[in-house]
Design a protein around this motif. Sequence first.
Motif, PDB file in Angstrom:
ATOM      1  N   GLY A 151      -6.362  -4.983  -3.118  1.00  0.00           N
ATOM      2  CA  GLY A 151      -5.577  -6.059  -3.441  1.00  0.00           C
ATOM      3  C   GLY A 151      -3.981  -6.072  -3.107  1.00  0.00           C
ATOM      4  N   TRP A 152      -3.773  -5.067  -2.635  1.00  0.00           N
ATOM      5  CA  TRP A 152      -2.471  -4.874  -2.149  1.00  0.00           C
ATOM      6  C   TRP A 152      -1.900  -5.855  -1.296  1.00  0.00           C
ATOM      7  CZ3 TRP A 152       0.547   0.456  -1.596  1.00  0.00           C
ATOM      8  CH2 TRP A 152      -0.022   1.191  -2.555  1.00  0.00           C
ATOM      9  N   SER A 153      -0.748  -6.354  -1.330  1.00  0.00           N
ATOM     10  CA  SER A 153      -0.140  -7.318  -0.252  1.00  0.00           C
ATOM     11  C   SER A 153       0.194  -6.557   0.964  1.00  0.00           C
ATOM     12  CB  SER A 153       1.158  -7.858  -0.736  1.00  0.00           C
ATOM     13  OG  SER A 153       2.053  -7.097  -0.783  1.00  0.00           O
ATOM     14  N   ILE A 154       0.165  -7.345   1.869  1.00  0.00           N
ATOM     15  CA  ILE A 154       0.610  -6.923   3.241  1.00  0.00           C
ATOM     16  C   ILE A 154       1.988  -6.211   3.440  1.00  0.00           C
ATOM     17  CG2 ILE A 154       1.156  -7.533   5.816  1.00  0.00           C
ATOM     18  CD1 ILE A 154      -1.296  -9.304   5.816  1.00  0.00           C
ATOM     19  N   SER A 155       2.964  -6.958   2.584  1.00  0.00           N
ATOM     20  CA  SER A 155       4.173  -6.315   2.567  1.00  0.00           C
ATOM     21  C   SER A 155       4.316  -5.059   1.668  1.00  0.00           C
ATOM     22  CB  SER A 155       5.208  -7.170   1.859  1.00  0.00           C
ATOM     23  OG  SER A 155       5.276  -8.286   2.500  1.00  0.00           O
ATOM     24  N   ALA A 156       3.570  -4.710   0.730  1.00  0.00           N
ATOM     25  CA  ALA A 156       3.492  -3.370   0.102  1.00  0.00           C
ATOM     26  C   ALA A 156       2.834  -2.407   0.856  1.00  0.00           C
ATOM     27  CB  ALA A 156       2.727  -3.718  -1.174  1.00  0.00           C
ATOM     28  N   ILE A 157       1.678  -2.818   1.639  1.00  0.00           N
ATOM     29  CA  ILE A 157       1.216  -1.959   2.295  1.00  0.00           C
ATOM     30  C   ILE A 157       2.316  -1.358   3.635  1.00  0.00           C
ATOM     31  CG2 ILE A 157      -0.580  -1.361   4.448  1.00  0.00           C
ATOM     32  CD1 ILE A 157      -2.393  -3.628   2.648  1.00  0.00           C
ATOM     33  N   ALA A 158       2.659  -2.225   3.980  1.00  0.00           N
ATOM     34  CA  ALA A 158       3.937  -2.078   5.120  1.00  0.00           C
ATOM     35  C   ALA A 158       4.974  -1.128   4.461  1.00  0.00           C
ATOM     36  CB  ALA A 158       4.560  -3.399   5.635  1.00  0.00           C
ATOM     37  N   ARG A 159       5.568  -1.432   3.340  1.00  0.00           N
ATOM     38  CA  ARG A 159       6.299  -0.375   2.968  1.00  0.00           C
ATOM     39  C   ARG A 159       5.841   0.895   2.773  1.00  0.00           C
ATOM     40  NH1 ARG A 159       7.697  -5.138  -0.050  1.00  0.00           N
ATOM     41  NH2 ARG A 159       6.367  -4.575  -1.723  1.00  0.00           N
ATOM     42  N   HIS A 160       4.596   0.928   2.060  1.00  0.00           N
ATOM     43  CA  HIS A 160       3.975   2.261   1.757  1.00  0.00           C
ATOM     44  C   HIS A 160       3.596   2.856   3.095  1.00  0.00           C
ATOM     45  CE1 HIS A 160       1.427   5.097  -0.231  1.00  0.00           C
ATOM     46  NE2 HIS A 160       0.303   4.920   0.462  1.00  0.00           N
ATOM     47  N   LEU A 161       3.468   2.614   3.988  1.00  0.00           N
ATOM     48  CA  LEU A 161       3.051   3.153   5.459  1.00  0.00           C
ATOM     49  C   LEU A 161       4.376   3.193   6.165  1.00  0.00           C
ATOM     50  CD1 LEU A 161      -0.318   1.529   6.625  1.00  0.00           C
ATOM     51  CD2 LEU A 161       0.192   3.878   5.222  1.00  0.00           C
ATOM     52  N   GLY A 162       5.545   2.637   5.922  1.00  0.00           N
ATOM     53  CA  GLY A 162       6.572   2.776   6.688  1.00  0.00           C
ATOM     54  C   GLY A 162       6.599   1.832   7.882  1.00  0.00           C
ATOM     55  N   ILE A 163       5.953   0.802   7.962  1.00  0.00           N
ATOM     56  CA  ILE A 163       5.711   0.124   9.315  1.00  0.00           C
ATOM     57  C   ILE A 163       6.165  -1.205   8.842  1.00  0.00           C
ATOM     58  CG2 ILE A 163       4.183   1.683  10.507  1.00  0.00           C
ATOM     59  CD1 ILE A 163       2.092  -0.151   9.534  1.00  0.00           C
ATOM     60  N   ASP A 164       6.306  -2.235  10.035  1.00  0.00           N
ATOM     61  CA  ASP A 164       6.488  -3.419   9.878  1.00  0.00           C
ATOM     62  C   ASP A 164       5.317  -4.445   9.417  1.00  0.00           C
ATOM     63  OD1 ASP A 164       6.690  -6.402  11.276  1.00  0.00           O
ATOM     64  OD2 ASP A 164       8.586  -5.584  10.928  1.00  0.00           O
ATOM     65  N   ARG A 165       5.538  -5.386   8.563  1.00  0.00           N
ATOM     66  CA  ARG A 165       4.613  -6.076   7.802  1.00  0.00           C
ATOM     67  C   ARG A 165       3.428  -6.687   9.091  1.00  0.00           C
ATOM     68  NH1 ARG A 165       6.387 -11.256   7.427  1.00  0.00           N
ATOM     69  NH2 ARG A 165       8.584 -11.291   7.351  1.00  0.00           N
ATOM     70  N   LYS A 166       4.324  -7.187  10.104  1.00  0.00           N
ATOM     71  CA  LYS A 166       3.542  -7.903  11.283  1.00  0.00           C
ATOM     72  C   LYS A 166       2.829  -6.762  12.031  1.00  0.00           C
ATOM     73  CE  LYS A 166       7.607  -9.593  12.420  1.00  0.00           C
ATOM     74  NZ  LYS A 166       8.613  -9.786  13.283  1.00  0.00           N
ATOM     75  N   THR A 167       2.945  -5.742  12.102  1.00  0.00           N
ATOM     76  CA  THR A 167       2.181  -4.420  12.685  1.00  0.00           C
ATOM     77  C   THR A 167       0.785  -4.223  11.702  1.00  0.00           C
ATOM     78  OG1 THR A 167       4.033  -3.516  13.474  1.00  0.00           O
ATOM     79  CG2 THR A 167       2.010  -2.157  13.112  1.00  0.00           C
ATOM     80  N   VAL A 168       1.108  -4.346  10.328  1.00  0.00           N
ATOM     81  CA  VAL A 168       0.218  -4.216   9.371  1.00  0.00           C
ATOM     82  C   VAL A 168      -1.023  -5.519   9.440  1.00  0.00           C
ATOM     83  CG1 VAL A 168      -0.709  -4.158   7.110  1.00  0.00           C
ATOM     84  CG2 VAL A 168       1.348  -2.969   7.648  1.00  0.00           C
TER      85      VAL A 168
END
Length: 85
Positions: free
Chosen positions: A17-34
Amino acid sequence: MLSLEEDVQAHALRQQGWSISAIARHLGIDRKTVRAYLSGERKPGRPRRTQPTLIEPFLLGQLSQRQVECLDVIPFVPRRGVSRT
């Protein structure tokens, strides 16, 4: 480019249920990449094909004609973080 482990982690976090933005922050990458990896547009472990930058054809043409020295090219290369607008 994401490693296989990062791709698996991104998919697992999304299922939790994580948002794409939260995943991007967690992985340290851009949300478009996620988003591209989650949609299957990009595959882990494979670099994305890159298009030549705007300056590459110019530089290659100049260098192939041996018209410039390395120091003459430096003013044409933008600094990191500076936009071309």
